[in-house]
Scaffold this motif. Structure first.
Motif, mmCIF file in Angstrom:
data_model
loop_
_atom_site.group_PDB
_atom_site.id
_atom_site.type_symbol
_atom_site.label_atom_id
_atom_site.label_comp_id
_atom_site.label_asym_id
_atom_site.label_seq_id
_atom_site.Cartn_x
_atom_site.Cartn_y
_atom_site.Cartn_z
ATOM 1 N N GLU A 175 -43.462 -68.439 -35.468
ATOM 2 C CA GLU A 175 -44.666 -67.628 -35.660
ATOM 3 C C GLU A 175 -45.446 -67.500 -34.355
ATOM 4 O OE1 GLU A 175 -44.905 -65.907 -38.295
ATOM 5 O OE2 GLU A 175 -43.461 -66.996 -39.545
ATOM 6 N N GLU A 176 -45.561 -68.605 -33.650
ATOM 7 C CA GLU A 176 -46.316 -68.565 -32.398
ATOM 8 C C GLU A 176 -45.692 -67.644 -31.370
ATOM 9 O OE1 GLU A 176 -46.926 -72.482 -30.809
ATOM 10 O OE2 GLU A 176 -48.425 -72.937 -32.354
ATOM 11 N N ASN A 177 -44.378 -67.624 -31.360
ATOM 12 C CA ASN A 177 -43.689 -66.847 -30.334
ATOM 13 C C ASN A 177 -43.140 -65.520 -30.836
ATOM 14 O OD1 ASN A 177 -43.486 -68.736 -27.789
ATOM 15 N ND2 ASN A 177 -43.234 -70.010 -29.609
ATOM 16 N N GLN A 178 -43.457 -65.256 -32.093
ATOM 17 C CA GLN A 178 -43.036 -63.973 -32.671
ATOM 18 C C GLN A 178 -41.548 -63.700 -32.452
ATOM 19 O OE1 GLN A 178 -44.991 -61.390 -34.437
ATOM 20 N NE2 GLN A 178 -45.885 -63.397 -34.878
ATOM 21 N N ARG A 218 -37.859 -62.745 -33.524
ATOM 22 C CA ARG A 218 -37.284 -61.838 -34.519
ATOM 23 C C ARG A 218 -35.815 -62.124 -34.808
ATOM 24 N NH1 ARG A 218 -41.708 -58.379 -34.756
ATOM 25 N NH2 ARG A 218 -42.651 -60.038 -35.963
ATOM 26 N N THR A 233 -40.032 -66.773 -42.456
ATOM 27 C CA THR A 233 -40.726 -66.583 -41.182
ATOM 28 C C THR A 233 -40.653 -65.120 -40.766
ATOM 29 O OG1 THR A 233 -38.785 -66.861 -39.778
ATOM 30 C CG2 THR A 233 -39.882 -68.876 -40.515
ATOM 31 N N CYS A 234 -41.038 -64.854 -39.541
ATOM 32 C CA CYS A 234 -40.952 -63.462 -39.084
ATOM 33 C C CYS A 234 -39.592 -63.140 -38.458
ATOM 34 C CB CYS A 234 -42.108 -63.105 -38.158
ATOM 35 S SG CYS A 234 -42.154 -64.051 -36.646
#
Lengths: 212, 212
Positions: B138-141, B143, B164-165
DNA sequence: TAGATTGTTAATCGATTAACAATC
DNA sequence: TAGATTGTTAATCGATTAACAATC
């Protein structure tokens, strides 16, 4: 002339599913079951089988045992499939120890490299000097190699292998090498796969590009 | 709706070829050149470009510079593509050090594992404990992740990542995991590739199997 | 200009799917 | 038997190729 790669991949996946079903004690399987497991249509399952004269029983589906052993012969899984690892860097070594291989009857018989440090490392599978490769291949009748050498060396190595009884390689280097009639190259291009995934994620969620 | 994976792979290959041509000092390229390099027909090259509104000049071919930069945007190569390595066994570590990545703008930002021995090894890229993965993502986005965990852990890990993302993974474990609408899985099944190669070698040289 | 190459349309090719008769 | 599933044929779908008008 049947040259559809996908059929073979699917046969291999049907086989894997059936082996797991068998381990669960199942005896029969229907095209519908395999279709669900592999994510294709039942028609396609039946068509695939029928293309290779793999028959079942109307009403009774297919006997797993029977089908698996026929697929084994068809896919060459009735014999041990020996491979060598050409280039024993990190990736090559990972493949040497890859525990997915024994399970499916693939045996890594040797690795080859020229780096003295790698040659001296102790591994459960022998790592030999690259200059011995031709001799080794002929003696052991190797047909398939993985190519895990640095990119600049890839094409040269293919040229060397072409002079032996090796008939195909799985190429992990980022150059995509071309297959020829008598020497097959399957490119495993990790970078490309990642790029492709990014594309699908990014643009599949945005709008669709297209046209006409 | 355009869902043909192959087009994107080809675009990526055209781009690679053109980057090499550019390095050689070339300015223009014809559909014929790209067709030869990638092993497809010139019509297909033009069709692929036209599907994405990549245009050239009648008579003058395509400007390499122009086309490469448009492809960069299209394929998302104008941004750094960050990935994480989930599972830092031999294969995961090989990927962490894979030198094909930086060259194409893919950056490995971290690895994750639970084995204390692996965590303490010193690597140029941080290896963190798996329990920190959600926070990190999440902090580092992030993918995209590579999945290089042992087979039994693979599905569970996907379930975690789905929360998560992360929107897709490259799966190296031998189970072939299924993609869903919002979570893509690209399976890199090495065993299957080898089986397929053996098949092609063995049976392509014998006779062709069949049909209609 | 004459010649060459794009961009696009129509034709082809091949793979997948739907449908259903055969039959267990 | 009635019901269900195979095996196969015909229909569909989509991707690739061929062809050629537009035009630089």
């Amino acid at each position: 002339m049947n040259s559809n790669q996908e059929v073979i991949r699917r046969l291999s996946r049907y086989r894997n599913v059936m082996r797991k079903m068998k381990a669960l004690g199942l005896i029969k399987v229907f095209s519908d079951n395999l279709a669900d497991a592999v994510g294709v249509s039942p028609s396609l399952v039946r068509k695939d089988f029928s293309m290779f004269n793999l028959t079942g029983n109307k009403r009774g589906g297919y006997r797993i045992d029977d089908l698996v052993s026929k697929l084994n012969v068809l896919l060459g899984k009735d014999k041990k499939q020996k491979i060598i690892i050409v280039g024993c860097g990190k990736l090559g070594q990972a493949l040497m120890n890859h525990n997915g291989f024994p399970r499916v009857g693939i045996r890594v018989v040797a690795g080859f490299d020229s780096d003295p440090e790698v040659l001296n490392s102790e591994a459960p599978i022998p790592i030999l000097h690259i200059k011995k490769i031709r001799e080794f291949i002929e003696e052991n009748q190797i047909r398939v190699a993985t190519l895990t050498v640095p990119e600049p060396a890839a094409q040269g190595m293919v040229d060397t292998l072409k002079k032996t009884c090796v008939k195909g390689v799985i190429n992990f280097s980022p150059v995509s090498l071309k297959s020829s009639e008598d020497f097959l190259v399957h490119n495993m291009n990790i970078e490309q796969e990642i790029e492709n995934l990014f594309y699908n994620i990014h643009f599949a969620e945005t709008t669709v590009v297209k046209v006409q």
